[in-house]
Design an enzyme around this catalytic site. Structure first.
Site, mmCIF file in Angstrom:
data_model
loop_
_atom_site.group_PDB
_atom_site.id
_atom_site.type_symbol
_atom_site.label_atom_id
_atom_site.label_comp_id
_atom_site.label_asym_id
_atom_site.label_seq_id
_atom_site.Cartn_x
_atom_site.Cartn_y
_atom_site.Cartn_z
ATOM 1 C CE LYS B 79 115.650 92.487 -18.726
ATOM 2 N NZ LYS B 79 116.120 91.609 -17.632
ATOM 3 C CB SER B 154 113.118 91.444 -15.213
ATOM 4 O OG SER B 154 114.503 91.321 -15.453
ATOM 5 C CB SER B 178 116.104 88.492 -14.913
ATOM 6 O OG SER B 178 115.437 89.025 -13.812
#
EC number: 6.3.5.7
Lengths: 94, 485
Positions: B79, B154, B178
């Site tokens: 990420k 996210s 997330s």
């Protein structure tokens, strides 16, 4: 109730700027969020200690010896502007 | 052999047995990635050259008969809020569009040490603020199952990349759900470990008391494999916990008979998609059939978790975001006349709407007049919510809930309604508030869209959570190679 002046004051603290229309939209969103947040008033928190952190680790101090950090070159690598090996800023004093 | 269809575990084994090379694995995934990215946009940066170099080093090791690390040859997505030395780390923001970190995060250091191969940096909501990966400065990521829909957020890029077989496994970060919510929306497995189990050094902080790095994979074993590689005490992270390291693969297949499972009545009474609820109730029956003891429990203050989370997270966000001032790194506005204008214009031009909204609310709730009434009140309610969970874990091994109250929603459907968007995290935020661990696994499909089941464990009980998830996955055959696109 939050006013446009309140929003402008908060934005000053946040170092952000908004147009009046944007500020009005923020008021609407704030009002909705505050209504939701107000629900917490229903919970009796008398004599309850606040939880700011889940882990209460001992903060260890390292030995007071010189260690290698980032080189000047690395530290400046991402600077938007630099001059003479420093971060470049406007004059803050005459 | 179609390499991209292999599990991470299988890739490693076939590499060790010299059936395939690390270069074969990386090339197969880069091919896949190039084909899929036009549609998905799951990556912000693809580190093709670095990945091929890393693969060649591993192949050289094999040639020389050297010992291989546990992640040998496995392609991994990271990420983009996790720092990667010399590889751009943008946090999905214009603010860090060109930021190339001069240091390495602990998790990436560990992955490299374990011979894992970083294939690129995955897309995310800007600074991890969002539940749909629609707020990224680098464009929306689409759900590989239905490209009209969001992948969740996210860590939507990581979940989509794993689902689309662009990488075998991925790292995400989870502040309020997330990892788990996008895992649920993309039909993959996502684990948020206990706070302090995995070092947060090099994770660009959103809300320090809630953030945790975790793992995503197409099956439970792969998730455990990556977890094994990244756990451990780190003196660079003052919240990291010094404890004995557990092997999460060993013992994964043990029987779950007799495990005590609690299902909170408050959760099932919440407003949610009835089709999601039905899948969860079916899953509960499966656990009963496997010999687990399932009982109704009560978490009386759970209805206050979302507001508590919002206050605490925005307060921490507002102070974390203060570091972005356009001076040492990050975006700097072109037009300004005073120093104050430099700050204001840089931040106003480079932050997106959601980031600004949260900074504003955090500052508001921390201000002198509201600190006691809003922020401190939320911190106290957090204590009460934590006590509710502690009490349940005295009698139960696991708590079950849905991961998300809805199926993956359509792109654009909720972006104008912040509150509706926040509600996607209603089942996941209590886990971060209390610092415990939870996994999301696919438990069924509704009209082709996946439903995620959340398996929640007490602090440092990852093995129990993974074991139950593994048993379930085996039973319903929804994991691993069975989820082919």
């Amino acid at each position: 109730m939050i006013s446009i002046e309140d929003i402008m004051y908060i934005s000053e603290m946040c170092k952000l700027k908004f147009t009046e229309d944007e500020a009005k939209k923020i008021i609407e969103e704030f009002t909705e969020i505050i209504n939701c947040v107000d629900k917490l008033g229903e919970v009796n928190t008398e004599n309850v200690a606040p939880t700011y952190f889940i882990n209460y680790n001992m903060q260890l101090l390292r030995e007071d010896v010189v260690e290698e950090g980032l080189s000047k070159e690395d530290a400046l690598r991402n600077a938007p502007e630099e001059q003479y090996g420093y971060f470049k800023l406007l004059n803050v004093m005459d | 052999m179609d390499i991209i269809n292999l599990t991470a575990m299988d890739m490693r084994e076939k590499l060790k047995n010299k059936e395939i090379s690390a270069r074969d694995i990386v090339e197969a995934h880069i091919d896949r990635l190039q084909k899929m990215e036009e549609d998905l946009n799951a990556f912000i940066t693809i580190s093709k050259e670095e990945a091929l170099n890393a693969a060649d080093i591993i192949d050289e090791k094999i040639k020389k008969g050297e010992k291989l690390g546990p992640l040998a040859g496995i392609p991994i997505g990271v990420k983009d809020n996790i720092i990667t030395k010399d590889i751009k780390t943008t946090c999905g923001s214009k603010m860090l569009e060109n930021f190339i970190p001069p240091y390495e995060s602990t998790v990436v250091e560990k992955i490299k040490k374990a011979d894992g191969i970083i294939l690129g940096k995955t897309n995310m909501d800007e600074f991890a603020m969002g539940s749909s990966t629609e707020t990224s400065y680098f464009g929306i990521t689409k759900n590989p199952i239905d490209t009209q829909r969001v992948p969740g957020g996210s860590s939507g890029g990581s979940a989509a990349a794993v689902r689309a077989k662009e990488v075998a496994i991925a790292l995400g970060s989870d502040t309020g759900g997330s990892i788990r919510q996008p895992a649920s929306f993309c039909g993959v497995v996502g684990l948020k470990p206990t706070y302090g189990l995995v070092s947060r050094y090099g994770l660009v902080s959103l809300a320090n008391s809630l953030d945790q790095i975790g793992t995503l994979g197409r099956n439970v074993t792969d998730v455990a494999l990556l977890l094994n590689a990244i756990v451990g005490y780190d003196e660079k992270d003052s919240t990291s916990v010094n404890m004995d390291i557990i092997d999460y693969i060993e013992g994964l297949s043990e029987d779950v008979k007799g495990m005590r499972i609690g299902v909170p009545k408050e959760y099932l009474n919440l407003n949610m998609d009835e089709r999601v609820k039905e899948q969860i109730l079916n899953s509960i029956e499966i656990f009963k059939n496997m010999g687990a003891v399932v009982e109704e429990i009560s978490l009386p203050h759970i209805e206050y978790a979302l507001a508590t989370y919002y206050i605490i997270s925005t307060a921490e966000i507002s102070s974390n975001m203060a570091r972005f001032d356009g001076i040492r790194y990050g975006y700097r506005a072109k037009d300004y006349e005073t120093l104050d204008e430099l700050y204001i214009n840089s931040r106003s031009e480079a932050f997106g709407e959601e980031v600004k909204r949260r900074i504003m609310f955090g500052t508001y709730s921390l201000s002198k007049d509201n600190n006691e009434k809003i922020y401190k009140k939320a911190a106290k309610v957090r204590t009460i919510i934590k006590e509710d969970f502690d009490k349940i874990f005295e009698d139960y091994d696991i708590i079950l809930s849905p991961t998300s109250p809805s199926l993956p929603f359509r792109i654009g459907e909720r972006i104008e309604e912040p509150l509706a968007m926040y509600k996607s995290d209603i089942f996941t935020v209590p886990i971060n508030l209390t610092g415990i661990c939870a996994i999301s696994i696919p438990c069924g499909y509704v009209e082709g869209l996946p439903v995620g089941l959340q398996i929640i464990g007490d602090k440092f009980e990852e093995l129990k959570v993974l074991r139950l998830a593994r048993a379930f996955e085996k039973h319903v055959s929804l994991g691993g190679e069975n989820i082919g696109l």
